[in-house]
Design a protein around this motif. Sequence first.
Motif, PDB file in Angstrom:
ATOM      1  N   THR A 102       0.845  -1.194   0.000  1.00 49.42           N
ATOM      2  CA  THR A 102       0.000   0.000   0.000  1.00 49.42           C
ATOM      3  C   THR A 102       0.880   1.243   0.000  1.00 49.42           C
ATOM      4  O   THR A 102       2.115   1.153   0.107  1.00 49.42           O
ATOM      5  CB  THR A 102      -0.913   0.034   1.237  1.00 49.42           C
ATOM      6  OG1 THR A 102      -0.108   0.300   2.413  1.00 49.42           O
ATOM      7  CG2 THR A 102      -1.635  -1.301   1.425  1.00 49.42           C
ATOM      8  N   ASP A 103       0.255   2.389  -0.078  1.00 50.20           N
ATOM      9  CA  ASP A 103       0.998   3.651  -0.060  1.00 50.20           C
ATOM     10  C   ASP A 103       1.688   3.873   1.282  1.00 50.20           C
ATOM     11  O   ASP A 103       2.636   4.668   1.367  1.00 50.20           O
ATOM     12  CB  ASP A 103       0.054   4.824  -0.340  1.00 50.20           C
ATOM     13  CG  ASP A 103      -0.487   4.807  -1.764  1.00 50.20           C
ATOM     14  OD1 ASP A 103       0.142   4.172  -2.617  1.00 50.20           O
ATOM     15  OD2 ASP A 103      -1.542   5.429  -2.001  1.00 50.20           O
ATOM     16  N   GLN A 104       1.223   3.181   2.317  1.00 51.05           N
ATOM     17  CA  GLN A 104       1.823   3.353   3.648  1.00 51.05           C
ATOM     18  C   GLN A 104       3.002   2.408   3.881  1.00 51.05           C
ATOM     19  O   GLN A 104       3.697   2.535   4.895  1.00 51.05           O
ATOM     20  CB  GLN A 104       0.768   3.104   4.738  1.00 51.05           C
ATOM     21  CG  GLN A 104      -0.290   4.194   4.860  1.00 51.05           C
ATOM     22  CD  GLN A 104      -1.309   4.141   3.740  1.00 51.05           C
ATOM     23  OE1 GLN A 104      -1.805   3.058   3.395  1.00 51.05           O
ATOM     24  NE2 GLN A 104      -1.609   5.282   3.131  1.00 51.05           N
TER      25      GLN A 104
END
Length: 249
Positions: A106-108
């Motif tokens: 994910t972007d995290q």
Amino acid sequence: MLIFGGTGDANRIAGDLLQEFGSDLRLQLSLAGRTSAPRLPDGIPVRIGGFGGAEGIISWLGSEKIDLVIDATHPYATQISSHVAMACHAVATPCIQFQRSVWKQTDQDRWIMVKSLADAANILPEHGERALIASGRKDLAHFEGLEKTWLLVRTVESPTEPFNLKYGEWLIARGPFTVAGEIELLQRHNIDVIVSKNSGGSATEAKILAARELNIPILMVERPGASPVAQAENIQEIIENVRNTLASA
């Protein structure tokens, strides 16, 4: 039917097939024997030990009159999967490889994708000073001699191959792990980088979620390619294939 196992997936597949088909199905589970106290499903015969390569598997398929093979070994157990595929092709025995879904970035997440554990070891000092090595007990030799990075090496059992861990410590533990427990472990040991395979599944996913929460980078070893046999991403696909096999028997 013969299930190549050693994973929680294999146990679940065996249990679901037994529940679905009962006495209509003669199941056998095969384990390599690398773990001294494996978790085993109830009510299913288990064979423990190697076959001696593809030729040994061919002999077993014939002697046991196997109609279908299910490869539910670990996603990174490429040698046994290759031998299973070769043997099944040689004697025209249908084979299905269960491929659990990979973890999705994910972007995290801070993932650094690498091709192998050797590549991970080569660049590890560039990404952290205190590392959790959570990639299993095979090929740990790649991490020997890393004096700039302290290692917390977590395995289900002690490694069978010699490994000199001069700068770090062992942690013997078996999943499933919790996110809270993984966060506590990472913080207690001041871990600033993780080495992992993209094994997928829920048993060890907590470290991925904990790293996301703590913004810790992961050197992620890419999943190897699938074997040249039929593929199944969920147990229901396998159940339907078994039902078709029984119908045509």
